[in-house]
Motif scaffolding. Structure first.
Motif, mmCIF file in Angstrom:
data_model
loop_
_atom_site.group_PDB
_atom_site.id
_atom_site.type_symbol
_atom_site.label_atom_id
_atom_site.label_comp_id
_atom_site.label_asym_id
_atom_site.label_seq_id
_atom_site.Cartn_x
_atom_site.Cartn_y
_atom_site.Cartn_z
ATOM 1 N N ALA A 1 0.814 -1.229 0.000
ATOM 2 C CA ALA A 1 0.000 0.000 0.000
ATOM 3 C C ALA A 1 0.850 1.284 0.000
ATOM 4 C CB ALA A 1 -0.969 -0.035 1.178
ATOM 5 N N PRO A 2 1.886 1.381 0.863
ATOM 6 C CA PRO A 2 2.658 2.627 0.826
ATOM 7 C C PRO A 2 3.442 2.819 -0.470
ATOM 8 C CG PRO A 2 3.554 1.104 2.476
ATOM 9 C CD PRO A 2 2.277 0.523 1.993
ATOM 10 N N LEU B 1 2.175 1.882 -3.329
ATOM 11 C CA LEU B 1 1.141 2.175 -4.317
ATOM 12 C C LEU B 1 0.747 3.650 -4.308
ATOM 13 C CD1 LEU B 1 -1.060 0.758 -6.175
ATOM 14 C CD2 LEU B 1 -2.506 0.799 -4.150
ATOM 15 N N SER B 2 0.666 4.221 -3.112
ATOM 16 C CA SER B 2 0.182 5.603 -3.045
ATOM 17 C C SER B 2 0.707 6.331 -1.815
ATOM 18 C CB SER B 2 -1.351 5.609 -2.989
ATOM 19 O OG SER B 2 -1.804 6.912 -2.709
ATOM 20 N N PRO B 3 1.154 7.592 -1.998
ATOM 21 C CA PRO B 3 1.573 8.381 -0.824
ATOM 22 C C PRO B 3 0.375 8.706 0.071
ATOM 23 C CG PRO B 3 1.557 9.743 -2.815
ATOM 24 C CD PRO B 3 1.322 8.332 -3.262
ATOM 25 N N LEU B 4 -0.846 8.635 -0.496
ATOM 26 C CA LEU B 4 -2.029 8.973 0.301
ATOM 27 C C LEU B 4 -2.237 7.987 1.447
ATOM 28 C CD1 LEU B 4 -4.605 10.031 -2.440
ATOM 29 C CD2 LEU B 4 -2.829 11.375 -1.289
ATOM 30 N N PHE B 5 -1.774 6.751 1.246
ATOM 31 C CA PHE B 5 -1.898 5.741 2.303
ATOM 32 C C PHE B 5 -1.125 6.213 3.545
ATOM 33 C CE2 PHE B 5 -0.140 1.957 4.441
ATOM 34 C CZ PHE B 5 -1.305 1.259 4.716
ATOM 35 N N SER B 6 0.132 6.579 3.355
ATOM 36 C CA SER B 6 0.980 6.971 4.493
ATOM 37 C C SER B 6 0.533 8.317 5.064
ATOM 38 C CB SER B 6 2.439 7.065 4.055
ATOM 39 O OG SER B 6 2.803 5.888 3.376
ATOM 40 N N ARG B 7 0.119 9.232 4.172
ATOM 41 C CA ARG B 7 -0.318 10.540 4.680
ATOM 42 C C ARG B 7 -1.567 10.379 5.535
ATOM 43 N NH1 ARG B 7 -0.005 13.991 -0.855
ATOM 44 N NH2 ARG B 7 2.070 13.309 -1.440
ATOM 45 N N GLY C 1 10.374 -1.889 5.012
ATOM 46 C CA GLY C 1 10.489 -2.066 3.551
ATOM 47 C C GLY C 1 11.450 -1.074 2.926
ATOM 48 N N SER C 2 10.976 -0.333 1.928
ATOM 49 C CA SER C 2 11.851 0.611 1.225
ATOM 50 C C SER C 2 12.027 1.920 1.989
ATOM 51 C CB SER C 2 11.260 0.923 -0.148
ATOM 52 O OG SER C 2 10.092 1.701 0.028
ATOM 53 N N GLY C 3 11.244 2.134 3.047
ATOM 54 C CA GLY C 3 11.349 3.385 3.822
ATOM 55 C C GLY C 3 10.391 4.464 3.335
ATOM 56 N N VAL C 4 9.607 4.133 2.308
ATOM 57 C CA VAL C 4 8.752 5.164 1.712
ATOM 58 C C VAL C 4 7.630 5.585 2.669
ATOM 59 C CG1 VAL C 4 7.209 3.581 0.457
ATOM 60 C CG2 VAL C 4 7.680 5.815 -0.475
ATOM 61 N N MET C 5 7.138 4.643 3.455
ATOM 62 C CA MET C 5 6.055 4.992 4.386
ATOM 63 C C MET C 5 6.590 5.926 5.479
ATOM 64 S SD MET C 5 3.395 2.421 6.220
ATOM 65 C CE MET C 5 3.665 2.261 7.966
ATOM 66 N N VAL D 1 3.185 5.053 19.140
ATOM 67 C CA VAL D 1 2.517 4.186 18.160
ATOM 68 C C VAL D 1 3.528 3.208 17.563
ATOM 69 C CG1 VAL D 1 1.189 4.135 16.024
ATOM 70 C CG2 VAL D 1 0.977 6.089 17.552
ATOM 71 N N ILE D 2 3.216 1.940 17.661
ATOM 72 C CA ILE D 2 4.018 0.921 16.957
ATOM 73 C C ILE D 2 3.260 0.597 15.677
ATOM 74 C CG2 ILE D 2 4.968 -1.415 17.018
ATOM 75 C CD1 ILE D 2 5.176 -1.211 20.048
ATOM 76 N N LEU D 3 3.901 0.841 14.545
ATOM 77 C CA LEU D 3 3.245 0.677 13.250
ATOM 78 C C LEU D 3 3.834 -0.509 12.503
ATOM 79 C CD1 LEU D 3 3.256 4.146 11.428
ATOM 80 C CD2 LEU D 3 1.270 2.710 11.910
ATOM 81 N N ALA D 4 3.001 -1.360 11.965
ATOM 82 C CA ALA D 4 3.548 -2.465 11.157
ATOM 83 C C ALA D 4 2.605 -2.741 9.985
ATOM 84 C CB ALA D 4 3.719 -3.707 12.012
ATOM 85 N N ASN D 5 3.073 -2.430 8.793
ATOM 86 C CA ASN D 5 2.280 -2.730 7.601
ATOM 87 C C ASN D 5 2.886 -3.940 6.909
ATOM 88 O OD1 ASN D 5 0.137 -1.948 5.683
ATOM 89 N ND2 ASN D 5 1.857 -1.776 4.255
ATOM 90 N N GLU D 6 2.093 -4.977 6.754
ATOM 91 C CA GLU D 6 2.548 -6.216 6.107
ATOM 92 C C GLU D 6 3.816 -6.776 6.768
ATOM 93 O OE1 GLU D 6 2.179 -7.376 2.150
ATOM 94 O OE2 GLU D 6 1.104 -5.590 1.528
#
Ligand SMILES: C[S@@+](CC[C@H](N)C(=O)[O-])C[C@H]1O[C@@H](n2cnc3c(N)ncnc32)[C@H](O)[C@@H]1O
Length: 405
Positions: free
Chosen positions: A84-85, A87-93, A117-121, A180-185
């Protein structure tokens, strides 16, 4: 050792034969995969086979050779799959906006992203928090792969150089963390146990090596943890799993949640992943489990295809995650679909501020992919687990699915 029944072997052979034609890896990549395969075979030498979870662990994380540890591209258009991150910057924003109430409510609240991942989020979240004047003192990242850690550093230095000083990489979960602990996939990328029901009993599936190929094998010794979980599933679903039923159990994900819970002193763990509640996960019709492999944007079901060169994942049983969280002293503050979470958190608000028609078109299409049921909207779920935190998030208010867990 119990040999797979004829029926079981035939089904697996058929599945392997029906593999879509996949692009051949480069000679260098094949050499890396051969080296990893040799290491897998050596690890089997003692017992003649490896439990599948151990095979998956090595295929993904063996230092220097595993899928996430070696240098191949992995995420994004040029890799094997898109998250998701990516795919779109809107997800992370949108996530950045969603977590702000927690950062504001919790004393000295920070962010810890696990499996970045790539650090984009991280870059997008930081940029949005800066724009909203809501930056935490630190954004921590816990990443297992040294190669990805380097990539994350590059991404953050390129995209948000002015905020790079706030980002810190850690080697393990902090002893005490609030925020906040965040974990996507993340959870779906942890090694999964796999089982088959044979003679009315759940047998752990193992991997052996025969005639130069990795093959499935039902484990000879009882794995009590697997057996007792399957009994629990059968009791809760009020029906026995049929003979030959195959599925996965993500004990590693449950254990990870318990460990992370110890570290969280106050705040929320926000887990985003593809998965279901237990009654759906182990439905009679889902009799082949959810194990899937991703190679150059092709999805297939053969985890033995070029070990180390493809991603292997399994869906998350969110009921098991909720149980693990409750055991570890957390409360389930929310559980809903990705679509409801993003819509409730205001993802469409970004369209209102956009004046460029092309960007508007692009953002609309990205929001569709993130939220439509047949895309990522329904299979992906969001779970919020809290400790010493009563903040409610609008993302969980559109649809509360906790009663389905
Ligand atoms: C499927 S990728 C998801 C990446 C990213 N969150 C995204 O959505 O694009 C899984 C990530 O988790 C990392 N990872 C796996 N196990 C981990 C662990 N135990 N601790 C920290 N990171 C881990 C992998 O190296 C990888 O970065």
């Amino acid at each position: 050792m119990i040999r797979p029944s004829d029926d079981f072997s035939a089904r697996l052979r058929a599945a392997q034969k029906s593999l879509p034609s996949l692009p051949a890896p480069s000679v260098e990549a094949q050499a890396l995969s051969a080296e990893l395969s040799a290491r897998l075979v050596a690890a089997m030498a003692a017992g003649g086979s490896l439990p599948f979870w151990r095979y998956m662990d090595m295929a993904l994380y063996e230092p220097g050779l595993g899928y996430y540890s070696a240098g191949c591209r992995k995420l994004g258009e040029a890799g094997d799959f898109v998250t998701a991150p990516e795919l779109s910057p809107l997800f992370s924003r949108t996530l950045a906006r969603a977590i702000q109430p927690i950062l504001a409510d919790v004393e000295c609240g920070e962010i810890l992203e696990v499996g970045a991942g790539s650090g984009v989020m991280a870059a997008e979240i930081l940029a949005q928090l800066a724009a909203d004047n809501a930056l935490p003192a630190q954004y921590r990242i816990l990443e297992l792969s040294a190669e990805l850690r380097q990539r994350q550093q590059q991404t953050i230095n390129q995209r948000v150089p002015e905020l790079a000083a706030r980002v810190h990489w850690c080697d393990s979960l902090e002893k005490k963390f609030s925020g906040v602990i965040l974990a996507n996939e993340l959870l779906d990328a942890l090694p999964a146990h796999r089982f088959v029901v044979r003679g009315g009993i759940a047998r752990e599936l193992c991997v052996a090596h025969r005639d130069d190929h990795f093959v499935w094998q039902a484990g000879e010794r009882d794995n009590e943890r697997v057996i007792s979980r399957v009994q629990q599933i059968e009791q809760e679903n009020d029906s026995r799993l049929a003979e030959g039923y195959i599925s996965e159990i993500l004990f590693a994900a449950e254990d990870w949640v318990k460990t992370a819970a110890k570290s969280l002193t106050s705040g929320m763990m926000l887990l985003l992943d593809y998965g279901q509640a237990r009654s759906v996960y182990y439905h009679a019709q889902r009799n082949q489990g959810s194990l899937s492999c991703h190679y150059r944007h092709r999805m297939h079901e053969d985890p033995f295809y070029y070990p180390g060169l493809q991603d292997i994942t399994a869906h998350v049983d969110f009921t098991a995650i909720a149980d693990a969280a409750l055991d570890a002293g957390l409360n389930v503050a929310g559980y809903t679909t990705q679509a409801h979470f993003l819509l409730g958190s205001g993802i469409t608000d970004w369209l209102a501020g956009e004046t460029d028609p092309l960007s508007l078109l692009e953002y609309s299409s990205q929001i569709k992919k993130l939220t439509l049921p047949q895309e990522m909207g329904e299979t992906f779920k969001v779970m919020g687990l809290v400790k010493n935190c009563n903040t409610s998030l609008p993302g969980f208010m559109l649809q509360d699915m906790r009663d389905r867990l």
